[in-house]
Structure formats: C-alpha cells, structure tokens
Design an enzyme around this catalytic site. Structure first.
Site, PDB file in Angstrom:
ATOM      1  N   ASN A   7       0.863  -1.173   0.000  1.00  0.00           N
ATOM      2  CA  ASN A   7       0.000   0.000   0.000  1.00  0.00           C
ATOM      3  C   ASN A   7       0.903   1.229   0.000  1.00  0.00           C
ATOM      4  OD1 ASN A   7      -1.778   2.049   0.456  1.00  0.00           O
ATOM      5  ND2 ASN A   7      -2.774   1.105   2.209  1.00  0.00           N
ATOM      6  N   LYS A  14       3.192   1.009   3.232  1.00  0.00           N
ATOM      7  CA  LYS A  14       2.893  -0.046   4.203  1.00  0.00           C
ATOM      8  C   LYS A  14       2.904  -1.377   3.477  1.00  0.00           C
ATOM      9  CE  LYS A  14      -0.775   2.444   5.755  1.00  0.00           C
ATOM     10  NZ  LYS A  14      -2.052   2.653   6.384  1.00  0.00           N
ATOM     11  N   ARG A  63      -2.284  -2.118  -3.827  1.00  0.00           N
ATOM     12  CA  ARG A  63      -3.450  -1.248  -3.729  1.00  0.00           C
ATOM     13  C   ARG A  63      -3.281  -0.125  -4.742  1.00  0.00           C
ATOM     14  NH1 ARG A  63      -4.767   3.479   0.392  1.00  0.00           N
ATOM     15  NH2 ARG A  63      -6.833   3.944  -0.412  1.00  0.00           N
ATOM     16  N   HIS A 152     -12.703   3.596  -1.283  1.00  0.00           N
ATOM     17  CA  HIS A 152     -12.834   2.693  -0.120  1.00  0.00           C
ATOM     18  C   HIS A 152     -13.537   1.393  -0.491  1.00  0.00           C
ATOM     19  CE1 HIS A 152     -12.781   6.240   2.989  1.00  0.00           C
ATOM     20  NE2 HIS A 152     -11.572   5.729   2.853  1.00  0.00           N
ATOM     21  N   LEU A 181     -15.646   4.981   8.474  1.00  0.00           N
ATOM     22  CA  LEU A 181     -15.397   6.268   9.119  1.00  0.00           C
ATOM     23  C   LEU A 181     -13.986   6.288   9.688  1.00  0.00           C
ATOM     24  CD1 LEU A 181     -18.786   6.432  11.090  1.00  0.00           C
ATOM     25  CD2 LEU A 181     -18.317   7.218   8.750  1.00  0.00           C
ATOM     26  N   GLY A 182     -13.068   6.816   8.906  1.00  0.00           N
ATOM     27  CA  GLY A 182     -11.684   6.980   9.380  1.00  0.00           C
ATOM     28  C   GLY A 182     -11.312   8.423   9.154  1.00  0.00           C
ATOM     29  N   ARG A 213     -11.157  16.906   5.115  1.00  0.00           N
ATOM     30  CA  ARG A 213     -11.905  17.214   3.890  1.00  0.00           C
ATOM     31  C   ARG A 213     -13.334  17.620   4.243  1.00  0.00           C
ATOM     32  NH1 ARG A 213     -10.702  11.736   1.288  1.00  0.00           N
ATOM     33  NH2 ARG A 213      -8.474  11.714   1.690  1.00  0.00           N
ATOM     34  N   GLY A 301     -11.327   3.682  11.677  1.00  0.00           N
ATOM     35  CA  GLY A 301     -10.829   4.063  13.002  1.00  0.00           C
ATOM     36  C   GLY A 301     -11.922   4.602  13.911  1.00  0.00           C
ATOM     37  N   GLY A 303     -15.439   4.383  13.317  1.00  0.00           N
ATOM     38  CA  GLY A 303     -16.545   3.429  13.399  1.00  0.00           C
ATOM     39  C   GLY A 303     -16.229   2.265  14.327  1.00  0.00           C
ATOM     40  N   GLU A 304     -14.970   1.828  14.312  1.00  0.00           N
ATOM     41  CA  GLU A 304     -14.600   0.667  15.122  1.00  0.00           C
ATOM     42  C   GLU A 304     -14.352   1.026  16.587  1.00  0.00           C
ATOM     43  OE1 GLU A 304     -11.278  -1.439  13.269  1.00  0.00           O
ATOM     44  OE2 GLU A 304     -12.161  -1.020  11.303  1.00  0.00           O
ATOM     45  N   ASN A 305     -13.920   2.278  16.810  1.00  0.00           N
ATOM     46  CA  ASN A 305     -13.430   2.606  18.156  1.00  0.00           C
ATOM     47  C   ASN A 305     -14.245   3.597  18.963  1.00  0.00           C
ATOM     48  OD1 ASN A 305     -10.917   1.026  18.049  1.00  0.00           O
ATOM     49  ND2 ASN A 305     -10.416   2.441  16.391  1.00  0.00           N
ATOM     50  N   GLU A 359      -8.383  -4.216   4.951  1.00  0.00           N
ATOM     51  CA  GLU A 359      -8.202  -4.046   3.506  1.00  0.00           C
ATOM     52  C   GLU A 359      -7.071  -4.912   2.972  1.00  0.00           C
ATOM     53  OE1 GLU A 359      -9.174   0.449   2.540  1.00  0.00           O
ATOM     54  OE2 GLU A 359      -8.616   0.187   4.630  1.00  0.00           O
TER      55      GLU A 359
END
Ligand code: ADP
Length: 587
Positions: A7, A14, A63, A152, A181-182, A213, A301, A303-305, A359
């Site tokens: 990526n 990464k 990616r 996404h 949602l990150g 953004r 990040g 949505g999960e947390n 991903e």
C-alpha cells in the site's frame, strides 16, 4: 497463498505478508516520512522489498487508488494494465503515481511472481447510471470524464462480506449500509452484493465530513472560494483545512475532539455534531435508495473505536428499525481475529454491526483469486464436451426384472470416464403421454436406478423430471421401463442431469476451481454463443477431464451433431475473471 500486499501512499509505504486462506498476517512493516530527508519512494521500496522478499511471497497485491472506467475488478498487471493505471493519473494525481512507483519497484525485484492491482474504485464500478451521473450536461460530463467513481471499495466489500457471514445470509440477499469512518470517510449502499450508491464521488472530497476534507458543500461554495482565494488555495482549504479540523479549529483527530468537547470546547462540539448529522443523513438516504435496509455496519478508526460517535450517529433511527443497545455499544471491541460485534437491541429489525475492516486481507484474497486465474491462463488445456443423450443406469435387480435372472450387460463401447461403458442393450421408457424406444443402458450396474432425459423428452413423455446431480434421485420422478423380459415401474429415478465437468485434482488446480464449485462455461466461436451458468465441478482422481451436457443444452449452443457419447472437439481456456471457463469450438 502467501501474498505480499503493498500500500504505497503519498508519504508512506505499508506492507504485509498475508496468508490469504487463513487470513494470518505473517509479517508487516511501514516506511514513513518519504519525501523528507531526500528519501524517495524508490529508496523506501527497495528496503521494504528486500525484507518482504525473505518471506518468499507467491504473489504481490498492489493497492491502486483509481481504476477509472477501465477496471471493474482486480487485474493481473501487465504492460497494458500499467498503461491503463497511468491513464488514471489525472483522476488521482497524488495517489496513482506512487502506486505505480510501488508496482515498478516490486516487479523489478520479484519478477517471477504474479502482480495484481486491486482498485479502491472497482467495487463501485457497476453502480447504476442514476447514482453514477451528476446532473450536468451529459456531453460535457463525458468529454471531461466527470462521474461518480467512489472509493474505499475494498473496505466496503470486505465488511459487507463479514456482515453477511455474521447474518448467515448470502450477501446477494441483503441490503447493507456500510459506513467507513476513518480519517477519510465514506458511506456505501451495498445492495444485493454490489455497490449501488456511495458518498465519495469523482474525487474523495464528496460526501461525509472527514478529518480534513469538507465532504458535501454547495458547488457554489467551491466557486466562491476558487474565485476569491485562487484555485490552488481553494483546493487546499477544502482538502486539508476543512472537515473536523476546519469545524473544530483544533485538529482532525476524533479522540482529541471528544476530549475537548467534554471540556466544553464549542468548536469540538460543533465538529462532532456536524459529523454525526451528516452520517445519519446518508443512512436515511441509502435506506430510501435501497427501499429498505437489513444491516448498518460501522468500520474504520472512528466506526470501530468510538462508542460515543456511534451513539450520536445511530440515535433517532428507530423509525428505520435501527435500535442500538447502549451496553453492547460501549463494550464493542473488534480485532482482526474477532472482527464482528452486534450492537443492536435484541429483536431489532435492522442489525447494527461494528466490524473491523481489513483491507490488506481483502487485497490478499483478491490477489490470490486473480493470481490463480493468471496460472489458469498459462495452463489452458482443452476440455472436451460430451453430449449425453438420454440413457439409463440400472441395478442388478432391475436388470434381472427386465432381461431375466442373472443377465449380463454386453459392452458396446467404452466411455471417457474410466470403467464406464455404453451397452448394446436398449430399453423403452414409457411416460403417461408417450414412450421413447431404444434408450441405451450404460454400465456398469449401480446401487440405484437412474434415468436421464432432456427437457424435450420430458414434454414428449408427459413427465416432470427435476434437474438433479447424478446419484441424487431421492424424490425424483417415477418412470416405467420396458425390456424384453419384463416391465419395471420405478417409483423414482427420472432426472434431467445437472450439467457438470469431471476433472482430476490436477485439472482443478490448473483451472483454479474446487470440487462442488459452480462455474460458468461460455461456448464461443460458433453461430450461437452461449454461457452456461451453474456448471458443477466434480473432482476425483479417477475422472477424465470432460464437460457433460444434455442434447437440449448442446442444441442451444449449436454444438455440432450430437450422438450418444460423442465428444465435441472443443478448446477451453479460463479467463482471469473468476473461474469463467471459455470453451471454443474448433473450426
Ligand atoms: P485512515 O482513514 O487514515 O486509515 P483510520 O481508519 O485509522 O484513518 O481512522 C482514524 C480516525 O479514527 C481518527 O480520527 C482517530 O481519532 C479515530 N480513532 C481511532 N481510535 C479511536 C478511539 N479509540 N476513539 C475515537 N476515535 C478514534
């Protein structure tokens, strides 16, 4: 398959080595601050790839942010594909060039394994026109390449798949709203397995409020900013100084904003409220777009947390059937190993799920799928098509009843499947409306009687035979057989055979398919091109490679003159799209 996932971002690279079957992460790494200290992407990639190479990857998944109009799915990378990715650079000037740098470096260092490009846009590429088009002059839009692409996609596809698994329902039967949602954020209406709407547009600037953004604004705002600040500054402001950062005046990290909001910071409060409001607006819109919703999925990040943000978003959605359980919400922790948490109230009509996106794993899976497709092309090998005329399999007892005690079948000619043979003996099959004479028996004898006919035969005989796999005769149709020494009424055993391909494990490996899998087989090159769906793959050491269809199916595809057991000479190859076997009649 061991897949190296790369990526390549604008200032970081990464990588992970992922075992795509188990999902296990074997190794990972990250190079940051590229561009500073005179370090180029090439330098970083060289270091990274040397390390990654020690894990002996069997394929590399890249990616790629923008696939434009060209890519509806992941693709093996060759020069043509590189050209097409290059052509998308104007659509993603910050991302595609660095993605390409990653591809070039990795191909140079790992030239012997397949490289696959997995696009952020691909999952959305089949959005209906009504979602894709902006309401501007269509000619102008076409000329300028203006349309919604969406991003996404890898994440939306992955979490929708996990949601379907959790709900034990095929994704093709579900309407799911996925919220990634990150720092970047987008919503997607995943309708019956594919994206039918998504909030990011031609660029990732549209839609939800993001870290920096703006998301949706009146286009008039863009014009005003451009007019008064200049184009470049307007672009910078909307991309880098807006969103949570712009609203709060503090920054883009939700954790900081939550802390500040608790202390009473007005900007932070405003940012949280606008963010949640915008997400809720899209949930309502997408429920309307799909005519209902079965599940809402939160990932990324935030949505999960962030339990508080989930609560803000999901409040007052009871009218849609979305009812969140606050305790479950507070306690929801997801990880790669345990990625799904249900935070709905018991009995809620719509399931609300927190799902850890991955991903890299999705890229690894798609890479494996495509890379085995590449192998398929390399090893293409003809599959003959055998057209099975109507025929009969008998038991010992049935043969006794029809031909007399102890009668032995007379082999007429061997069939392609080892040990099978056509017999001299023929019977009459008798239906309520008509009878068909001279139907050949196939040997050897079996533990169950089975009579295989075509749909046309069925109408002629006046019976109703189910389409069944060979051997699955329970509850099939009754039929009467007439032989020289007697008549036998079978209570069941009459079927229309399910089309199938016999193959050895080696063939299956070559075509990248598995036992009991269904593939599509396209018959091309003749006067009546046809794609057969639902072709069952049957794998066994003892099988010979061959596709079996009945006479109706052969006629529909104009597959030459058929006669019992005749093999139509055909050439088969498999395209990289899933397991699509393409069969060409030899001229
Ligand atoms: P990216 O889009 O860059 O991949 P992520 O998906 O990692 O971003 O999401 C980053 C966002 O998630 C940041 O706004 C961060 O504040 C937020 N986040 C991460 N952990 C938490 C947490 N525990 N509580 C609230 N927000 C969190």
């Amino acid at each position: 398959m061991k897949v190296l996932v790369i990526n390549c971002g604008s200032s970081s690279v990464k990588w992970q080595v992922v075992e795509s079957d188990s999902g296990k992460r074997l190794a990972e790494g990250k190079a940051e601050r590229i561009g500073s200290d005179g370090r180029t992407h090439e330098d970083a990639l060289k270091e990274i790839l040397e390390e990654a190479k020690t894990h002996a990857p069997e394929a590399v998944g890249h990616r790629v942010v923008h696939g434009g109009e060209a890519f509806h799915a992941a693709s093996v990378i060759d020069d043509e594909v590189l050209g097409a990715i290059e052509a998308c650079v104007p659509l993603a000037p910050l991302h595609n060039p660095v993605n390409l740098a990653g591809i070039h470096a990795a191909r140079a260092l790992l030239p012997d394994v397949p490289h696959v490009a997995v696009f952020d846009t691909a999952f959305h590429s089949r959005m209906p026109r009504r979602s894709r088009m902006y309401a501007i002059d269509t000619e102008l839009a076409k000329e300028k390449g203006i349309r919604r692409f969406g991003f996404h996609g890898t994440s939306h596809k992955f979490v929708a798949g996990l949601a379907a698994d959790y709900l034990k329902t095929p994704v093709q039967d579900l309407r799911i709203i996925t919220l990634h949602l990150g720092n970047g954020a987008s919503a997607c209406a995943v309708e019956l397995g594919s994206s039918s709407e998504t909030s990011m547009g031609m660029t990732p600037l549209e839609g939800l409020v993001m870290g920096t953004r703006s998301g949706d604004v009146d286009p008039g705002v863009v014009l005003k900013l451009a007019r008064e600040l200049g184009i470049d500054e307007a672009e910078r402001v909307l991309n880098r100084e807006s969103g949570l950062k712009g609203l709060s005046g503090i920054g883009n990290d939700l954790r900081d904003l939550q802390a500040k909001a608790e202390e009473g910071h007005d900007g932070a409060r405003l940012a949280l409220t606008v963010f949640a409001h915008q997400v809720r607006k899209y949930i309502g819109a997408y429920a309307a777009v799909m005519g209902g919703v079965d599940a809402v999925v939160l990932t990324g990040g935030i949505g999960e947390n962030s339990a508080p943000m989930r609560r803000r978003i999901l409040q007052r959605l009871e009218f849609l059937g979305v009812r969140m359980d606050e305790d479950a919400n507070q306690g929801a922790k997801v990880t790669d190993d345990d990625p799904v948490r249900d935070i709905s109230e018991p009995g809620a009509r719509v399931k609300t799920l927190v799902i850890a996106t991955n991903e890299e794993l999705e890229i690894a899976r798609q890479t494996q799928e495509i890379a085995s497709g590449a192998k398929k092309i390399a090893q293409k090998k003809p599959i003959p098509i055998a057209v099975s005329a109507r025929h009969i399999h008998l038991t010992r007892e049935a043969l006794d009843a029809l031909y007399g005690e102890g009668y032995e079948l007379t082999p007429y000619k061997p069939l392609s499947q080892p040990g099978q043979f056509a017999c001299e003996e023929k019977l009459t099959i008798i239906g309520p409306r008509n009878k068909i004479e001279g139907v050949r028996i196939l040997g050897p004898l079996r533990p169950g009687c089975q009579v295989e006919i075509s749909r046309t035969d069925e109408f002629f005989l006046g019976v109703d035979a189910p389409v069944r796999h060979s051997g699955k005769t329970k509850g099939s149709a009754p039929i009467t057989l007439e032989g020289p020494k007697g008549t036998l009424k079978l209570e069941e055993g009459l079927i229309c055979a399910w089309r199938h391909i016999h193959m050895t494990p080696a063939d299956a490996e070559a075509y990248g398919v598995k036992d009991k899998e269904y593939v599509e087989v396209a018959v091309k090159g003749g006067p009546r091109d046809l794609i057969f769906g639902d072709v069952l793959v049957r794998v066994k050491d003892s099988y010979a490679l061959e596709m079996h269809i009945d006479t109706d199916e052969a006629n529909a595809a104009e597959l030459g003159r058929m006669s019992e057991g005749d093999i139509v000479d055909a050439e088969v190859y498999v395209t990289p799209n899933d397991a699509e076997a393409v069969i060409r009649e030899k001229s």
